[in-house]
Design an enzyme around this catalytic site. Structure first.
Site, PDB file in Angstrom:
ATOM      1  N   GLU A 284      11.532   3.077 -23.086  1.00 13.69           N
ATOM      2  CA  GLU A 284      11.812   3.171 -21.661  1.00 13.69           C
ATOM      3  C   GLU A 284      13.169   3.840 -21.412  1.00 13.69           C
ATOM      4  OE1 GLU A 284      10.080  -0.163 -19.395  1.00 13.69           O
ATOM      5  OE2 GLU A 284      11.972  -0.192 -18.308  1.00 13.69           O
ATOM      6  N   GLU A 287      12.645   7.452 -21.942  1.00 15.44           N
ATOM      7  CA  GLU A 287      11.911   7.994 -20.794  1.00 15.44           C
ATOM      8  C   GLU A 287      12.837   8.160 -19.586  1.00 15.44           C
ATOM      9  OE1 GLU A 287       8.713   5.486 -19.515  1.00 15.44           O
ATOM     10  OE2 GLU A 287       7.892   6.997 -18.164  1.00 15.44           O
ATOM     11  N   CYS A 310       7.602  -3.847 -17.423  1.00 14.84           N
ATOM     12  CA  CYS A 310       7.417  -4.976 -18.354  1.00 14.84           C
ATOM     13  C   CYS A 310       6.646  -6.107 -17.717  1.00 14.84           C
ATOM     14  CB  CYS A 310       8.732  -5.577 -18.810  1.00 14.84           C
ATOM     15  SG  CYS A 310      10.024  -4.425 -18.945  1.00 14.84           S
ATOM     16  N   SER A 330       7.372   3.226 -15.312  1.00 17.24           N
ATOM     17  CA  SER A 330       7.527   3.708 -16.678  1.00 17.24           C
ATOM     18  C   SER A 330       6.185   3.595 -17.386  1.00 17.24           C
ATOM     19  CB  SER A 330       8.566   2.848 -17.403  1.00 17.24           C
ATOM     20  OG  SER A 330       8.456   3.045 -18.791  1.00 17.24           O
ATOM     21  N   LYS A 369       0.390 -12.504 -17.789  1.00 17.50           N
ATOM     22  CA  LYS A 369       0.256 -11.936 -19.136  1.00 17.50           C
ATOM     23  C   LYS A 369      -1.149 -12.137 -19.691  1.00 17.50           C
ATOM     24  CE  LYS A 369       4.335 -10.161 -20.020  1.00 17.50           C
ATOM     25  NZ  LYS A 369       4.471  -8.703 -20.227  1.00 17.50           N
ATOM     26  N   GLU A 372      -2.957  -9.340 -18.261  1.00 18.23           N
ATOM     27  CA  GLU A 372      -2.526  -8.097 -18.912  1.00 18.23           C
ATOM     28  C   GLU A 372      -3.196  -7.951 -20.280  1.00 18.23           C
ATOM     29  OE1 GLU A 372       1.746  -5.992 -19.372  1.00 18.23           O
ATOM     30  OE2 GLU A 372       1.484  -7.673 -20.719  1.00 18.23           O
ATOM     31  N   GLU A 377      -7.734  -1.264 -21.487  1.00 20.82           N
ATOM     32  CA  GLU A 377      -7.008  -0.177 -22.162  1.00 20.82           C
ATOM     33  C   GLU A 377      -6.119  -0.698 -23.298  1.00 20.82           C
ATOM     34  OE1 GLU A 377      -6.732  -1.033 -18.954  1.00 20.82           O
ATOM     35  OE2 GLU A 377      -4.703  -0.750 -18.158  1.00 20.82           O
ATOM     36  N   CYS A 514      11.563 -13.926 -15.605  1.00 21.28           N
ATOM     37  CA  CYS A 514      10.608 -14.696 -16.417  1.00 21.28           C
ATOM     38  C   CYS A 514      11.005 -16.165 -16.576  1.00 21.28           C
ATOM     39  CB  CYS A 514      10.474 -14.077 -17.798  1.00 21.28           C
ATOM     40  SG  CYS A 514      10.178 -12.317 -17.741  1.00 21.28           S
TER      41      CYS A 514
END
Lengths: 596, 162
Positions: A284, A287, A310, A330, A369, A372, A377, A514
């Site tokens: 990141e 990037e 994230c 990102s 999560k 996720e 993918e 978090c």
């Protein structure tokens, strides 16, 4: 400031004008029980519908009892908080609530830390005199959250959180009487709503009407399967909160005991998501420098500000509410998914085993999560990079299930190579931490100079929106930080209006980051729980010998042996992703003349 | 969810209804009232248009629609039937009239017949207690209705439709 004097339970109290009886009582150590009321002052969260009536008190000269959460103090008021009349009313209210609440405490996952159960116990309820019809709803199971409205007591905390703080607008109170419930638009499943799975509704639910999806059994099955190598990865925020369920003070770091507990549970390797957080920073950060370089050279096509990716609740919020800005995110995967991708390629190859025989379990402070990890993918030929994601409270349950005496455990150490991490990755668990970690690395990569002072104090704190300008050796880089999706929405509106001053934006869906995740042990409205967890992470960061992600020797070796360059072809294949337009047109109306 | 297409002209009118009230979320109930007057009911598409115009979540619109019994998400029939269950009508046998209506139409209260002709609701007092029990169909008031008369009343409308 104008103050008011009153008497509560024979104690003289002086409070600022406008203070409620509840808060005045609290200021002199008198505890009035509450059920619907909840306040998190630093986050501007206050749920105060006056709905439950558990907090009633008697006021001299007043005919009926008053709800102390709503009633403001007046001069000379004489309040009594536990007269026989008050206690009788509270008991009746409680019995009425319980008359429409399933008596399933023994098999309920909130058994032992349910607010309703606690107050019923404190009030000494031994019998429910009111019997009759009860609500009957079907249970809604989304990938992350389970909604069982039979247990709902209509406190409206979740609705306030979802609408006022998160501005997600998924939850609302619908219908009347026994049909009244907290539901979604058109009473669809949560999976078909605008829910981003942030899990904050679960964090504030006093009962078990909203809870996290349970994935303990498949983890236990994998651990018992001799043909599988099972590895654990633990997110930074977990170690600050897990101890709470074993009697430790909030914010106690239990990293070593957590590692030992996982080993005792039977994990073959105990690794750290922090390793992958260092990896995320490499990707990141690189990037960010690429985009920034193009932007400063006048490239109009490049998407600035770069938004961190994230947090899956945040990513999902962008995909659903602002898909037109998804290219600002990102492309770097989250640490959880980077870890999974590396574990099932690099590490599986190192062990010489098929990825299908490697089971990756992530321990997260988060409910999103789970969603996720289930995104298609993030799998190869149907085999997910992260097999199961469990949250902090689930790990605590597993530890108790296996009869592990947590407090007596020795301090263990993470395994190598995927367990080594720097201080930069530790602070991922609190708001501002990701961008601070990125600055530490991006600064050195950009300026080729050594960063003397690694603590970016200006990026820390619990203000909902913070901004800072970091000097990259003459190039000012403007950074915006938001935690809580409502705050993030404000930064997004600026981007849409073309008034955003930022080059990079960090967003955490959960208030506090978090540490305040939907999978953490409950804060129960105690703000200092979140503050202490954040402080614990900064403490751990300060104590680490290495504090910049690119200095992690195992990260350097991973690039040398396997990945090549940050953002290079191999890194791109394994560590980057894409985002989808999930803007849902509810009820799809089309402007045709078909019907009249 | 069934796909229901809204006529273009009516959507324009709905936008106007919201605009007249400055797209103010505080006007939600009034806007829903006017929208129901326009469409006869409040399907999800109408709620979505209103939510977008007022810049509020559609869940909130839905919450209000389901809270107030006046609002309905079921299209009304061509001939909306209301059976009065006010005190006077009730004591003179309105409940039996309602039961007969449900039997004849083969629908329950709050529903609409599949052919779209009739919808059935009950209400509390139309101010014609001297005529109790009272049934309203569209704008027409029927007094001293008995279960035996229900079939005749309905057949007038069926004849009209043939």
């Amino acid at each position: 400031m104008e103050t008011i004097k009153l008497i509560i339970d024979n104690k003289e109290v002086e409070v600022p004008k406008g203070t409620t009886i509840l808060n005045a009582a609290k200021s002199v150590g008198i505890h009035i029980p509450t059920l619907c009321y909840m306040k998190l002052e630093d986050l501007h969260y206050e749920n105060n519908p006056g709905a439950c009536r558990i907090c009633v008190v008697e006021i001299e000269g007043r005919r009926n009892l008053a709800p102390s959460c709503k009633m403001e103090c007046t001069e000379g008021m004489v309040v009594r908080t536990h007269t026989p009349r008050v206690m009788n009313a509270r008991k009746t209210v409680m019995e009425l609530i319980l008359s429409n609440h399933p008596a399933e405490c023994l098999t309920c996952s909130s058994n032992g830390h349910c607010e309703l159960q606690k107050i019923a116990h404190d009030l000494g309820i031994r019998e429910i005199r009111y019997k009759g019809d009860m609500s009957t709803f079907t249970i809604d199971r989304s990938p992350s959250i389970v909604r069982n409205m039979n247990k709902c007591i209509m406190c409206r905390r979740c609705e306030t959180m979802c609408n006022t703080i998160q501005t997600v607008g998924a939850l609302t109170a619908v219908n009347r009487g026994f049909n009244a419930a907290v539901s979604t638009a058109f009473e669809r499943d949560m999976a078909g709503s605008t829910c981003s799975y942030c899990g904050q509704c679960v964090s504030v639910c006093p009962v078990n009407a909203l809870s996290g999806r349970n994935t303990q059994q498949p983890v236990l099955d994998a651990l018992a399967d001799p043909t599988k190598i099972v590895i654990a990865q633990t997110a930074p925020a977990v170690r600050t909160a897990l101890g709470r369920d074993f009697g430790y003070e909030p914010g106690t770091l239990v990293t070593g005991k957590m590692v030992s507990a996982l080993r005792q549970l039977g994990f073959d390797y105990v690794f750290d998501t922090d390793f992958a957080a260092d990896l995320t920073i490499m990707e990141e950060g690189t990037e960010l420098l690429h985009r920034l370089g193009r932007y400063l050279n006048g490239d109009k096509e490049v998407k600035i500000p770069l938004m961190t990716s994230c947090c899956p609740g945040w990513v999902s919020f962008v995909e659903q509410h602002f898909p037109e800005l998804r290219d600002n995110l990102s492309t770097a995967k989250s640490p959880q998914q980077m870890f999974g991708a590396i574990a099932k390629s690099y590490f599986a190859e190192k062990l010489g085993i098929d990825r299908k025989n490697l089971v990756v379990v992530s321990i997260m402070p988060c409910l999103a999560k789970k969603y996720e990890a289930s995104r298609p993918e993030f799998s190869v030929e149907g085999n997910p990079d992260v097999d199961y994601s469990i949250y902090t409270r689930e790990l605590a349950r597993l530890i108790r299930y296996a009869n592990i005496d947590f407090k007596e455990l020795p301090d263990g150490e993470f395994d190598r190579p995927l367990g080594e991490s720097t201080g930069a990755s530790v602070i991922f668990g609190t708001t501002g931490g990701v961008i601070e970690a990125a600055c530490r690395t991006a600064y050195e990569l950009y300026t080729k100079k050594n960063l003397d002072k690694v603590d970016f104090e200006e990026l820390r704190g619990l203000e909902g929106i913070r901004s800072a300008t970091v000097d990259f050796d003459g190039t000012p880089v403007k950074i915006g930080i938001a935690h809580g999706l409502g705050n993030a929405r404000k930064l997004i509106e600026e981007i849409k209006n073309g008034t955003s001053p930022y080059h990079a934006i960090e967003v955490m869906a959960c208030p506090g980051g978090c540490i305040g995740g939907g999978g953490q042990p409950f804060h129960r409205g105690r703000m200092e729980v979140l503050r202490r967890r954040a402080a614990a992470l900064y403490r751990e960061d300060a104590n680490k010998p290495l504090r910049k992600s690119h200095e992690n020797p195992y990260i350097q070796q991973l690039y040398k042996d396997y990945l090549g360059e940050p953002c290079g072809p191999k890194a791109h294949e394994l560590l980057h992703t894409h985002y989808i337009d999930r803007k849902e047109v509810v009820g799809m109306y089309t402007e045709t003349e078909k019907s009249k | 969810m069934n796909e229901i297409h809204l006529p273009k002209t009516k959507v324009a009118e709905l936008h106007a209804i919201c605009a007249e009230r400055n797209n103010d979320p505080g006007e939600l109930i009034n806007i829903l009232h006017a929208a129901q007057g326009l469409f006869g009911y409040l399907p999800p598409e109408v709620q979505q248009v209103i939510a977008t115009e007022l810049n509020i979540p559609v869940s909130r619109v839905y919450g209000v629609v389901t809270f107030y019994s006046f609002f309905t998400m079921t299209p009304k029939g061509k001939y909306p039937i209301s059976v009065c269950l006010g005190t006077a009508c009730y004591v003179r046998g309105a409940e039996k009239v309602l039961e007969e209506m449900q039997r004849q139409l083969e629908i329950k209260v709050g529903e609409t017949t599949p052919d779209g002709l009739f919808s059935l609701d009950c209400l509390r007092c139309v101010g014609a207690c001297g005529l109790a029990p009272v049934v309203m169909i569209g704008g027409k008031v029927y007094g001293r209705v008995t279960p035996e008369k229900v079939r005749d009343i309905l057949s007038d409308y069926y004849l009209k439709e043939q």
